[in-house]
Motif scaffolding. Structure first.
Motif, PDB file in Angstrom:
ATOM      1  N   GLY B 168       0.812  -1.447  -0.031  1.00  0.00           N
ATOM      2  CA  GLY B 168       0.167  -0.141  -0.073  1.00  0.00           C
ATOM      3  C   GLY B 168       0.995   1.235   0.000  1.00  0.00           C
ATOM      4  O   GLY B 168       2.034   0.982   0.147  1.00  0.00           O
ATOM      5  N   GLY B 169       0.197   2.463  -0.174  1.00  0.00           N
ATOM      6  CA  GLY B 169       0.791   3.670  -0.237  1.00  0.00           C
ATOM      7  C   GLY B 169       1.237   4.441   1.002  1.00  0.00           C
ATOM      8  O   GLY B 169       1.542   5.490   1.130  1.00  0.00           O
ATOM      9  N   ASP B 170       0.808   3.751   2.036  1.00  0.00           N
ATOM     10  CA  ASP B 170       1.074   4.486   3.454  1.00  0.00           C
ATOM     11  C   ASP B 170       2.500   4.590   3.817  1.00  0.00           C
ATOM     12  O   ASP B 170       2.628   5.881   4.599  1.00  0.00           O
ATOM     13  N   VAL B 194       0.169   6.498  -3.461  1.00  0.00           N
ATOM     14  CA  VAL B 194       0.408   6.868  -2.346  1.00  0.00           C
ATOM     15  C   VAL B 194      -0.688   8.241  -2.019  1.00  0.00           C
ATOM     16  O   VAL B 194      -1.321   8.682  -3.087  1.00  0.00           O
ATOM     17  N   LYS B 195      -1.000   8.624  -0.905  1.00  0.00           N
ATOM     18  CA  LYS B 195      -1.728   9.786  -0.720  1.00  0.00           C
ATOM     19  C   LYS B 195      -1.335  11.090  -1.051  1.00  0.00           C
ATOM     20  O   LYS B 195      -0.188  11.406  -0.786  1.00  0.00           O
ATOM     21  N   LEU B 199       2.213  13.424  -0.213  1.00  0.00           N
ATOM     22  CA  LEU B 199       3.051  13.637  -1.132  1.00  0.00           C
ATOM     23  C   LEU B 199       3.274  15.382  -1.233  1.00  0.00           C
ATOM     24  O   LEU B 199       4.453  15.900  -1.326  1.00  0.00           O
ATOM     25  N   GLU B 200       2.025  15.869  -1.263  1.00  0.00           N
ATOM     26  CA  GLU B 200       2.245  17.469  -1.717  1.00  0.00           C
ATOM     27  C   GLU B 200       3.001  18.095  -0.357  1.00  0.00           C
ATOM     28  O   GLU B 200       3.749  19.003  -0.500  1.00  0.00           O
ATOM     29  N   ARG B 201       2.425  17.610   0.609  1.00  0.00           N
ATOM     30  CA  ARG B 201       3.060  18.215   1.849  1.00  0.00           C
ATOM     31  C   ARG B 201       4.842  18.055   1.964  1.00  0.00           C
ATOM     32  O   ARG B 201       5.430  18.780   2.422  1.00  0.00           O
ATOM     33  N   ALA B 217       0.871   5.246 -10.629  1.00  0.00           N
ATOM     34  CA  ALA B 217      -0.637   5.381  -9.923  1.00  0.00           C
ATOM     35  C   ALA B 217      -0.634   7.075  -9.736  1.00  0.00           C
ATOM     36  O   ALA B 217      -1.713   7.236  -9.396  1.00  0.00           O
ATOM     37  N   VAL B 218       0.438   7.810  -9.796  1.00  0.00           N
ATOM     38  CA  VAL B 218      -0.001   9.204  -9.713  1.00  0.00           C
ATOM     39  C   VAL B 218      -0.605   9.832 -11.027  1.00  0.00           C
ATOM     40  O   VAL B 218      -0.040   9.665 -11.968  1.00  0.00           O
TER      41      VAL B 218
END
Lengths: 246, 586
Positions: B168-170, B194-195, B199-201, B217-218
Motif C-alpha cells: 500500500g501507499g502508506d 500514495v496519498k 506527497l504534496e506536503r 499510480a500518480v
C-alpha cells in the motif's frame, strides 16, 4: 550444441500437454508453452493448419511474492536460507528464456513477441487476447533438496494474477476441496485488488506435474493436492489460445 | 632522522586524493601509508559482494561514509539466475552497523534487501542520508516506512527498478513533518497509490528537492499540483500520462511545465496520449536526458517531441520511433551521447510498419558526433551498416546490439555478422562494453580477441561454432573484466586452457553452454582464488564428469567459498560429495 527441432505437431493439442522445466540432460532449456484454456477447438484447429506462423506472444513474466505465511520463517537466518519472500517464476510462458534481454520492469509493461525462426527450440507459443488476464500458481521450490518427494505438511503454491504485479502464496494443504480453495483465492485477491467479490466470472485451471492444464474437478482433489504446480485464474472468458509445434 | 611524514600531514595530503584507484595505489606504498589511507577512505566500492567479506571491509575502512555494493550477476536482470542464489545485503549492513557508524550512504545493485535490513539501517546510522537501491528485491513498503520515519536527515531515497512487495501507499506518510532535507525521491517502481496530500506536503517542505520520480499510480491531475509545488526540479519522472483532463486542467498543467526552468531530465510518461505531447514542448529545449521507454506513442508524436530537444544527451526510447524517427534525432539532437532503443513488442513486428533496422542507427551515427553509447534492439542488421557506424563513430565506448532473432545473418547478404563486429572493435579503440548478436562464426571472436584490447565487459548469446571462440576471447581481450555467455557451444577446453585469465577478471557467467561437470571440479581444485559455482537444479552427486552443467558462475574472491549458498548452487567446498575431477590434468 544440439539443435533440437520438434517437427511434429503435438497430438495432444486439444488437452494441451506441455513440457515445462529445464531438462538438464539436454543441457538446454525447454521452453514451456502455455495451455489452451478455452474450448474454442475450431479456432485451434484452424491455427494448426497455418504451419508457417512465426509470431508468438510472450506473456510477460511477473515476479511474485509470498505472504509472510511460511511456517519456518520466524527463525530465518538470512545467511542460511533463501529469502522466502520472493519466488521467481522461471519458466512461465516463455519461449526462449530471457529473450529478448530486457529487464522485468519493461516486460511487465510490454508484451513481447519473440521471433525465433532460427532458434533450435523453436515452437509457437500462445496468442492471448489482449484483455485476457491469467493468474498462475506455482509450486515453491522446497527448501530441502531430495530426489523423492516426501508428503509435506504444507504445500505452498504461488498464485499470480495477470494485471496484478504481486503474486500470492497459498498452502494447498489447508483446503479439502476445489471449492474451498477457489473461494479462498477470490477472497484473498479481492482484499488486495478490489476485485469484484461477487464477480463469479473466474475461471480456474491447474497445471499438474506433467504440464497438463486441467480444470477443477478433472482430477480428484487428493491427487491434485499432491501434484499441483500452477494454478491459473482468468477473469475474461474470451480467451483464445493456440499451440502449434513446428 | 625520522623521514616519515607525520600522519596528520599525510592525512591532509590524502584528503585530496579522491579516486579509489589512486587510493589503492597509495595503500601499496608502505605500511604507514596503508594505515593512513584506510583510515581516511570515505567511499568504498565493492563490485562483487562475494569477492570480499563484509567484516574485512568494515574493519579496514572504519571511517567510510559511503558503500556501494553489487550482488547478482548481470544476467539476473533477464531471469537467468534462479531465485535464492544469493546477494544478501544483510551481512553487509550488519558489519557496517558494528564497525562503521559514520556510514550515511548505501548504494546497492542487484541485491536481496529485506525489511529487516532497512530497519537495521534506520536504527544503526545516526545521520543516514542516501539510500539507492537498483534492481533489488526482498523488501516491502513496510521497510520503506522504517527508513522514512527514522532517518531525519534523509536526502535521497531512490528505488530504481526494484521488486517491492507493495502493501500500500502508506509508507510515504511516515516521513515526519520535520523532514525537510529531501533532495531526491524515486518510487517509480511501486504500484500502489500514495496519498496525494502526503506527497504534496512532503514536496512543499522540501526546498532542496531536485529529483522526483513518481510511480504510475500518480495521476496527471496530481502531477500538475506537484509541479506547482516544485518548479525547481531538475529531474522529473511523471506518473501515468493518460488521464482525461478538461481544458482548464490541461492549460494549468501546461503552465506548470513552462515554469520549470531547471528541468534537465524527464521520464515516466506511462501511456502518454498523443494529445498531451505538446504539454512537454516548453521543457524540451532544456532537456539533456529523456526516457521514453514507457511512452507508447507512435513515430510522428515522438518526432514532434524530439525535434525540440536540441540539447539532448541521453535518449531512451522504444522502437516505435522507427528508423525515420531516428533520422530526425540525428538532425535535431546533435549533443546526443547515449541512445537506447528498446523493443516495444508492438504489432506488426514482422511487417514494415514498426521495424527497427540498421538504418536508424546508421543515421544517428552520422548525425551525432558525440555518440558514444548504444543499446539497440532491432529485427535486422547488416555488416555494411556496422562498418559505416564504426567509421562514423570511432569514439564509441559501449556498443550493445541485439538483433532479436537469434542467429540472424546480414539480411542483405545472408552472411554472418562477423565483418561488422570486426569493424566495430577495430575502429572503436576505446570500446569498453560490447554485446553481440546475430549469426556469428569463430571469425567474429577472433577479431574481438585481436582488437578488443580495452574491452571490459562482453555479452554473448546464441553464437558460435566451437570452443575456439571462447579461447580467442580469453586469450585476446587483455582488459576483460566481465564475460557473460548464454546458449553457446563453449566447453571445457578453452576454459581450462585460460584458467589463469579468470583470476584477472571479476566474473564469468556461462549458462546453457557445454561446460562439463568435470571441468568445473578441476577448475575449482586448481584455482583456489576463484569461487566456481555450479548452478544446477538437479543433483550432481551421480552425474558423470562428462555431463554438462546448466550454469556456471566463476568469480575471483578473497573471501573463499560463501556460506549462504542454496541447495542448487554447488561448489567442491560446499559439496565434497561430488568428488574430484576425473578429467586428465593438463
Amino acid at each position: 550444441m544440439e539443435l533440437d527441432l520438434d517437427l511434429s505437431l503435438s497430438p495432444h493439442t486439444n488437452s494441451s500437454h506441455f513440457e515445462s522445466g529445464f531438462d538438464l540432460n539436454k543441457h538446454c532449456p525447454i521452453e514451456s508453452v502455455a495451455s489452451c484454456l478455452d474450448t474454442k477447438h475450431s479456432r485451434f484447429q484452424t491455427m494448426l493448419g497455418l504451419v508457417n506462423i512465426e509470431e508468438k506472444f510472450y506473456v510477460p513474466k511477473l515476479r511474485s511474492f509470498s505472504l509472510n505465511s511460511q511456517p519456518n520463517e520466524e527463525d530465518e537466518d538470512p545467511l542460511e536460507s533463501e529469502p522466502s519472500s520472493i519466488v521467481f517464476d522461471e519458466e512461465e510462458n516463455s519461449e526462449i528464456f530471457g529473450q529478448p534481454p530486457v529487464k522485468s520492469c519493461m516486460t511487465k509493461y510490454h508484451n513481447y513477441r519473440h521471433h525465433s525462426r532460427n532458434h533450435p527450440y523453436h515452437h509457437h507459443g500462445r496468442r492471448i487476447n489482449a484483455s485476457n488476464l491469467t493468474t498462475t500458481i506455482e509450486r515453491v521450490r522446497p527448501s530441502s533438496s531430495s530426489s523423492t518427494t516426501p508428503s509435506r505438511s504444507s504445500l505452498y503454491v504461488k498464485v499470480k494474477m495477470d494485471g496484478v504485479a504481486i503474486a500470492r502464496k497459498v498452502d494447498i494443504k489447508l483446503f479439502n476441496s476445489y471449492e474451498s480453495l477457489t473461494n479462498s483465492l477470490i477472497t484473498m485477491f479481492s482484499q488486495y485488488q478490489d476485485c469484484d467479490r461477487e464477480d463469479t466470472n473466474y475461471k480456474f485451471t491447474f497445471q499438474g506435474k506433467e504440464g497438463d492444464w486441467l480444470l477443477p474437478g478433472d482430477v480428484q482433489w487428493t491427487i491434485f493436492a499432491e501434484s499441483v504446480h500452477r494454478i491459473s485464474i482468468t477473469r475474461d472468458l474470451s480467451v483464445c489460445v493456440y499451440n502449434t509445434f513446428i | 632522522m625520522d623521514l616519515r611524514l607525520p600522519s596528520k600531514v599525510l592525512e591532509h595530503i590524502l584528503s585530496f586524493v579522491d579516486s579509489n584507484e589512486d587510493r589503492n595505489s597509495v595503500s601499496l606504498v608502505c605500511k604507514s601509508w596503508f594505515e593512513t589511507e584506510r583510515r581516511t577512505r570515505k567511499r568504498v566500492f565493492v563490485r562483487n559482494c562475494y569477492a570480499v567479506t563484509p567484516e574485512a571491509v568494515a574493519r579496514r575502512f572504519p571511517e567510510t561514509r559511503s558503500l556501494t555494493l553489487k550482488g547478482k550477476p548481470h544476467f539476473a536482470d533477464y531471469n537467468l539466475v534462479p531465485d535464492g542464489w544469493g546477494g544478501y545485503a544483510w551481512p553487509w549492513i550488519e558489519a557496517m552497523a558494528a564497525k562503521c557508524p559514520s556510514l550515511d550512504e548505501l548504494r546497492l545493485k542487484r541485491m536481496v534487501v529485506t525489511d529487516e535490513c532497512l530497519e537495521k539501517i534506520a536504527a544503526s546510522f545516526k545521520d543516514f542520508k542516501v539510500l539507492v537501491l537498483t534492481s533489488c528485491e526482498g523488501f516491502s513498503t513496510d521497510g520503506l516506512a522504517a527508513i522514512a520515519v527514522a532517518c531525519s536527515n534523509l536526502r535521497e531515497l531512490e528505488l530504481r527498478e526494484c521488486i517491492v512487495e507493495d502493501l500500500g501507499g502508506d509508507w510515504l506518510s511516515y516521513f515526519p513533518e520535520t523532514l525537510t532535507s529531501l533532495v531526491s525521491l524515486d518510487f517509480s517502481c511501486l504500484d500502489s497509490e500514495v496519498k496525494l496530500s502526503d506527497l504534496e506536503r512532503l514536496v512543499s517542505r522540501s526546498p532542496n528537492l531536485k529529483s522526483l520520480k513518481l510511480n504510475r499510480a500518480v495521476s496527471l491531475d496530481a502531477l500538475g499540483s506537484l509541479l506547482r509545488l516544485a518548479p525547481q526540479l531538475v529531474e522529473l519522472g511523471t506518473g501515468s500520462f493518460s488521464d482525461k483532463l478538461d481544458q482548464e486542467a490541461v492549460s494549468k498543467l501546461s503552465q506548470a511545465f513552462s515554469e520549470m526552468k531547471e528541468l534537465k531530465s524527464l521520464s515516466g510518461l506511462w501511456d502518454v496520449l498523443p494529445e498531451y505531447i505538446p504539454l512537454l514542448y516548453s521543457v524540451c529545449p532544456g532537456l539533456t536526458s529523456l526516457n521514453l521507454s514507457y511512452a507508447t506513442v507512435q513515430m510522428p508524436d515522438l518526432v514532434e517531441l524530439l525535434t525540440r530537444c536540441s540539447n539532448l544527451q541521453k535518449l531512451w526510447v522504444m522502437d516505435l520511433i522507427e528508423d525515420k524517427g531516428l533520422e530526425v534525432v540525428a538532425s535535431s539532437c546533435k549533443e546526443l551521447r547515449e541512445l537506447r532503443v528498446f523493443p516495444s513488442g508492438a504489432e506488426g513486428l514482422n511487417d514494415t510498419n514498426v521495424a527497427m533496422t540498421e538504418q536508424g542507427l546508421v543515421s544517428v551515427s552520422e548525425g551525432c558526433p558525440n555518440l558514444e553509447s548504444v543499446l539497440y534492439f532491432c529485427v535486422q542488421f547488416t555488416n555494411a551498416a556496422m562498418v559505416t557506424i564504426a567509421r562514423n563513430r570511432p569514439n564509441l565506448t559501449c556498443f550493445r546490439l541485439c538483433v532479436m532473432e537469434p542467429f540472424s545473418p546480414d539480411h542483405k547478404t545472408q552472411q554472418p555478422l562477423d565483418e561488422g563486429f570486426k569493424a566495430i572493435v577495430e575502429r572503436c579503440k576505446d570500446l569498453q562494453r560490447l554485446s553481440v548478436s546475430g549469426l556469428l562464426t569463430n571469425k567474429a571472436f577472433e577479431y574481438i580477441g585481436t582488437h578488443g584490447k580495452k574491452l571490459r565487459m562482453l555479452s554473448i548469446a546464441f553464437a558460435g561454432d566451437s570452443d575456439l571462440m571462447l579461447h580467442h576471447l580469453l586469450s585476446g581481450c587483455e582488459s576483460l573484466n566481465k564475460l557473460e555467455i548464454r546458449d553457446c557451444p563453449f566447453g571445457d577446453t578453452a576454459l581450462l586452457e585460460n584458467a589463469a585469465k579468470l583470476e584477472t577478471m571479476r566474473s564469468l557467467w556461462m549458462s546453457s553452454c557445454c561446460v562439463s561437470f568435470g571441468a568445473c571440479k578441476l577448475l575449482s581444485q586448481k584455482m583456489p582464488k576463484l569461487n566456481v559455482e555450479v548452478i544446477d537444479e538437479h543433483p550432481l552427486e551421480t552425474r558423470p564428469d562428462s555431463s554438462p552443467v546448466e550454469r556456471i558462475y566463476i568469480y575471483r574472491t578473497l573471501a573463499g567459498p560463501r556460506l549462504d549458498m542454496p541447495e542448487f548452487v554447488w561448489t567442491t567446498q560446499k559439496n565434497p560429495e561430488i568428488g574430484v575431477s576425473h578429467l586428465a590434468i593438463k
